[in-house]
Design an enzyme around this catalytic site. Structure first.
Site, PDB file in Angstrom:
ATOM      1  N   TYR A 174      -1.341 -10.156  -2.536  1.00 40.23           N
ATOM      2  CA  TYR A 174       0.055  -9.901  -2.177  1.00 40.23           C
ATOM      3  C   TYR A 174       0.959 -10.363  -3.314  1.00 40.23           C
ATOM      4  O   TYR A 174       1.191 -11.547  -3.499  1.00 40.23           O
ATOM      5  CB  TYR A 174       0.396 -10.659  -0.886  1.00 40.23           C
ATOM      6  CG  TYR A 174       1.759 -10.324  -0.321  1.00 40.23           C
ATOM      7  CD1 TYR A 174       1.971  -9.123   0.344  1.00 40.23           C
ATOM      8  CD2 TYR A 174       2.818 -11.207  -0.438  1.00 40.23           C
ATOM      9  CE1 TYR A 174       3.207  -8.812   0.891  1.00 40.23           C
ATOM     10  CE2 TYR A 174       4.065 -10.906   0.093  1.00 40.23           C
ATOM     11  CZ  TYR A 174       4.246  -9.710   0.756  1.00 40.23           C
ATOM     12  OH  TYR A 174       5.479  -9.408   1.292  1.00 40.23           O
TER      13      TYR A 174
ATOM     14  N   TYR B 147       2.722   0.258   1.563  1.00 33.88           N
ATOM     15  CA  TYR B 147       2.970  -1.171   1.737  1.00 33.88           C
ATOM     16  C   TYR B 147       2.305  -1.633   3.023  1.00 33.88           C
ATOM     17  O   TYR B 147       2.831  -1.459   4.122  1.00 33.88           O
ATOM     18  CB  TYR B 147       4.477  -1.413   1.772  1.00 33.88           C
ATOM     19  CG  TYR B 147       4.881  -2.864   1.617  1.00 33.88           C
ATOM     20  CD1 TYR B 147       5.042  -3.418   0.352  1.00 33.88           C
ATOM     21  CD2 TYR B 147       5.121  -3.667   2.716  1.00 33.88           C
ATOM     22  CE1 TYR B 147       5.419  -4.735   0.191  1.00 33.88           C
ATOM     23  CE2 TYR B 147       5.504  -4.991   2.581  1.00 33.88           C
ATOM     24  CZ  TYR B 147       5.651  -5.520   1.311  1.00 33.88           C
ATOM     25  OH  TYR B 147       6.023  -6.835   1.168  1.00 33.88           O
TER      26      TYR B 147
END
Length: 347
Positions: free
Chosen positions: A308, A264
């Site tokens: 994203y 991440y």
């Protein structure tokens, strides 16, 4: 996935349906038995998606409030539904207009349901980037890392995205170009921060199928750290510090078994921090070994370059990598010191 853009011109529901229908079709299903999603009051409700899919009846369904912490652990929720016999197939999705609609960088920290903001705003803590920048400054100092190492993370992300037709940013970056990027909150430049995008991603979880990756293990948890700085012994400590050992124990695996890491990467410094936490690069080797370690990190460009979708696009890439013949894939997601991680393995 839907297309990734900065202006979808449509609703999160339409984005969710595009991704959901594609995932269901690939799985050979018309409708799922259960539906799960996560959001920050910025997505299409599960029941709206169910209705649009033509589901007159719906079984287990849930909307989980949360962001990047959920992109790995939602696989655990889905797997438990299948393993327990509650559902044969589970649709998992995340949809948002994260650029043209509700932007993450404008959400604020929301600590203590807003009560604690009075103590953080006077010090410039107006959103996640300021908080993570403060932790980044300390982390770089403690590990002997510099802007050159952050540049390496960003430039590798851009390079990986060149071969990804889904990626929002498909342009190489030089170190000089990196240094020319405006500083958002020192030491983080604009290029150190993930993309803001409009998109949706969906996956279908079922009982094991030939050729499909297996959800080997999923863990969720954390402790006091950079998301609660006033209680942190170490403001740089992320969820991986707490989750790596139980994840490998649950999977019966070790760090050397991981072939590809879908980390991440909301901010560039989080990549070396997680490589360290999950045992993929020793702390003493961070400064000199980072470039080599990046060779197996986020081959699609990650959140820094592909786009994203609150981390679920990284989870989808883990599926693609294992399908394409890689070994075990590590997927991580967090909101600071708490989060989740999963290991996907070949069938």
């Amino acid at each position: 996935m839907s297309a990734i853009s900065r202006a979808s011109g449509t609703t999160p529901l339409a984005l969710a349906l595009t991704a959901a229908r594609a995932a269901l079709a690939e799985a050979g299903l018309e409708k799922p038995d259960a539906i799960l999603s996560y959001h920050l009051n910025d997505s299409a409700p599960v029941l709206y998606v169910a209705r649009a899919l033509g589901m007159a009846e719906i079984g287990w369904h849930n909307e989980i409030y949360g962001g990047g912490t959920q992109c790995a652990s939602i696989l655990g929720d889905a797997a438990m539904l299948v393993a327990s016999g509650v559902a044969r197939s589970v649709l998992v999705y995340r949809a948002l207009n994260g650029r043209s609609g509700q932007r993450m960088n404008a959400l604020g920290l929301k600590l203590g349901e807003g009560a604690e903001e009075q103590f953080t705003h006077p010090y410039g803590m107006a959103g996640p980037v300021h908080q993570f920048a403060l932790a980044a400054q300390r982390y770089l100092h403690d590990r002997g890392l510099t802007e050159t190492h952050l540049s390496s993370v960003v430039r590798r992300s851009r390079s990986n995205a060149l071969a990804n037709p889904r990626a929002l940013v498909r342009k190489p970056m030089s170190h000089a170009e990196y240094l020319a990027e405006p500083v958002i909150a020192a030491p983080l430049r604009r290029a150190d921060c993930c993309q803001e995008t409009d998109a949706a991603c969906a996956l279908v979880v079922t009982a094991p199928r030939p050729g499909a990756p297996l959800i080997r293990a999923v863990v969720r948890g954390g402790g006091p750290g950079c998301s609660t700085m006033d209680r942190a012994e170490d403001v740089t400590r992320l969820s991986g510090h707490y989750l790596a050992e139980p994840l490998y124990a649950a999977a019966g695996m070790k760090p050397s078994d991981v072939d590809v890491a879908l980390l991440y990467d909301a901010y560039s410094w989080l990549v070396p921090r997680q490589l360290e936490d999950y045992g993929l690069l020793a702390r003493e080797d961070l400064a000199d070994g980072l470039d080599e370690a990046l060779a197996r990190v986020n081959p699609h460009g990650g959140l820094l370059s592909e786009g994203y979708v609150h981390g679920l696009n990284n989870t989808a890439e883990a599926v693609r990598q294992v399908r394409a013949g890689s070994g075990p894939a590590l997927v991580t997601g967090f909101g600071g010191s708490y989060g989740s991680a999963a290991l996907l393995t070949p069938a």
